[in-house]
Design a protein around this motif. Structure first.
Motif: not given
Length: 592
Positions: A276-277, A293-294, A488-493
């Protein structure tokens, strides 16, 4: 974009609710009949334990009363959903909701009496063919024996149910009716158009829409947090009152779904987060950005492709895509989407956002849409809701009332199955490589939205309920912090979030139907497996799938899906769906 009032909608673009009631006067007469039924209900107290004939008479009365109540509720609910700004529609919906609570209270004796019978007595009754239409219902109801209270307590629980709905209805009215998001770039910003703005190629426009939209939520964030806290507290109250180990255990019990299914879903998705990342890093590269951005995560992966699909053309495309399901399926659905007027097609002021399918045992399986011609995703939404409605059509046609209603666990298979066939058809029919890449990107986005995102929601619901069950107050700050950590966990850096990004957790309507969203993730996993079977194995797989659609509530969902050819008690379908995502991502990277 101009948003019409309800009265400005063309009749042919709205649903025909005549299969429920011909008009408001007819509905009011039905309400009078229901009132008499509520008054009659106490006269059946003790009848289940008097003997077989009295038991059977009570079941027949209950069946006819329940069919009437279902029709009355659905007519009021659908009218309210199409225009919650109408005081008359609000009044009728409140009126029938109150009557439903009164009916439950008047029949508070039913479950305790049913569960108080000896097993040998009940099985002897059920051996009689006269009980055939009620056997599944009775056996499933008796499974709740440990969680049903005595008559007085059940009456209190029924009376309390009307109060329990306040957080959900208040949230709906606040966000769908009271919130005014204003105008943007000459068009109204609404719950429905927000998704369109976030899919625009103009990044500055996306940002403006995002900031303007969440500014309204920010102004009411404390009230929204309290509403969600109220929902969680209602869940905890009911779980404790009925003797469940947890809110989640209470939610999964009716479907007979093991807790392990929920936990293994989250675990499998976490294992796939590196893929996913990778998807989000690819998205950033394609947009020419170092960080997303979101408001960048919903833009089509392939830019420069603009589609315009009038509603009637969308129906024609869907009919061709679903041809593997047979001529009868396609004809019934096509007629329902057009001439039979199952569908309320377009947005109007006061209309509920999103889309849903809702029918009854005796009515058409209605569909609410907010269809937009310039959003290809809305073509998939028509196919999705059409899948739900055809599931309802087959279930009602092949089962008695007390076993026609299937579970949400199964429902999400029927809807996403249709989306899988539609995506396959569009890719095969397209001769343009850019369009193929666009559809592949759409498939990737759908798996992200349905498998990954809904699992993130499911994990959030689990966290908030567990915290509240441990006695931790669900403050606004805590809710935002928990949601941000999951983002933050699901979308990553690859994604940098805005200050208001975690307000998203306060705007998800499904959180007011607790522990519901995980079924979207299991549903798409089963749908991917079953659609592949139908396309590869032909007639035998098609018959198995239609048998599944026709099974209604005859079996528990995991059992009915096994008959169709997929075992959701096993981790394998979820892992295969995640592997499909990885494979599609590789295909897309090659094309892009």
């Amino acid at each position: 974009m101009q948003i019409r009032t309800r009265s400005e909608q063309l009749v042919e673009d709205t649903w025909d609710l005549g299969s429920l009631f011909s008009d408001a006067q007819d509905w009011e007469q039905g309400m009078e009949t229901l009132k008499r039924c509520i008054e009659e209900a106490p006269s059946f107290r003790g009848s289940l334990q008097k003997g077989k004939e009295e038991f059977l008479a009570t079941m027949r009365w209950y069946e006819q009363t329940a069919i009437l109540a279902e029709r009355l509720y659905n007519w009021a609910f659908l009218n309210y959903s199409s225009d919650a700004s109408s005081s008359e529609q609000v009044r009728r919906y409140a009126q029938v909701s109150s009557s439903m609570s009164q009916l439950s209270a008047a029949m508070a004796y039913f479950d305790p009496e049913l569960l108080g019978l000896d097993d040998t007595v009940v099985e002897a009754y059920l051996a009689d063919p006269a009980f055939g239409d009620y056997a599944v219902f009775i056996r499933k109801a008796r499974r709740f024996k440990a969680h049903v209270l005595d008559e007085a307590q059940e009456r209190l629980m029924a009376l309390q149910s009307e109060v329990a709905s306040v957080p959900r209805t208040t949230f709906s009215d606040l966000t769908n009716v009271d919130f005014d998001f204003g105008m943007l770039d000459g068009s109204p910003l609404t719950q429905s158009t927000f998704s369109s703005f976030l899919m625009q190629e103009d990044r500055e426009l996306r940002k403006k829409a995002y900031k303007q939209f969440y500014h309204v939520y920010d102004a009411s964030k404390h009230a929204l947090a309290r509403l969600y806290e109220g929902q969680v507290k209602q869940d905890i109250f009911r779980a404790k009152a009925r003797g469940y180990e947890s809110c989640r255990a209470m939610a999964l019990f009716p479907d007979n779904v093991p807790i392990a299914v929920y936990d293994s879903l989250i675990a499998a998705v976490h294992e796939a987060l590196p893929t996913l990342h990778r998807y989000y890093r690819l998205r950033a590269r394609l947009l020419g950005l170092e960080k997303l951005a979101h408001y960048d995560v919903y833009v089509p992966l392939v830019g420069g492709i603009h589609t315009n699909t009038p509603y009637t053309q969308a129906v024609e495309i869907i009919a061709k895509a679903l041809a593997p399901l047979g001529a009868e399926y396609v004809r019934t659905l096509t007629d329902g989407l057009t001439t039979e007027r199952w569908v309320d097609r377009y947005e109007n002021k006061g209309k509920r956002s999103g889309a849903f399918s809702s029918g009854t045992f005796t009515s058409k399986p209605y569909i609410l849409l907010n269809y937009k011609e310039d959003v290809l995703r809305d073509v998939f939404t028509v196919a999705h809701e059409g899948g739900h409605s055809m599931h309802s059509h087959y279930s009602a046609a092949n089962n008695p009332f007390f076993q026609y209603d299937y579970t949400i666990f199964e429902a999400e298979v029927a809807s996403t199955f249709n989306e899988q066939l539609l995506a396959r058809y569009l890719i095969e029919q397209s001769e343009d490589q850019a369009m193929k890449a666009y559809i592949l990107g759409k498939q990737l986005d759908d798996i992200v939205a349905t498998l990954f995102r809904q699992t993130m929601f499911a994990e959030y619901e689990l966290r908030t309920h567990q915290l509240a069950e441990e006695g931790t107050p669900l403050t606004l700050e805590l809710l935002r912090s928990e949601y941000r950590s999951l983002l933050q966990t699901y979308f990553g850096d690859a994604v940098e979030f805005e200050e208001e990004s975690d307000l998203e957790g306060l705007r998800i309507p499904h959180f007011y139907s607790s522990f519901y969203v995980y079924k979207y993730a299991t549903g798409i996993s089963a749908a991917i497996a079953l659609s592949r079977k139908v396309l590869e194995n032909g007639e035998s797989a098609r018959k198995d799938y239609l048998t599944f659609l026709s099974s209604g509530g005859r079996e528990y969902p995991i059992d009915s899906l096994r008959m169709a050819g997929v075992d959701m008690a096993d981790e394998q379908p979820v892992r295969e769906a995640l592997a499909t995502f990885a494979n599609l991502l590789s295909q897309f990277e090659a094309l892009a």
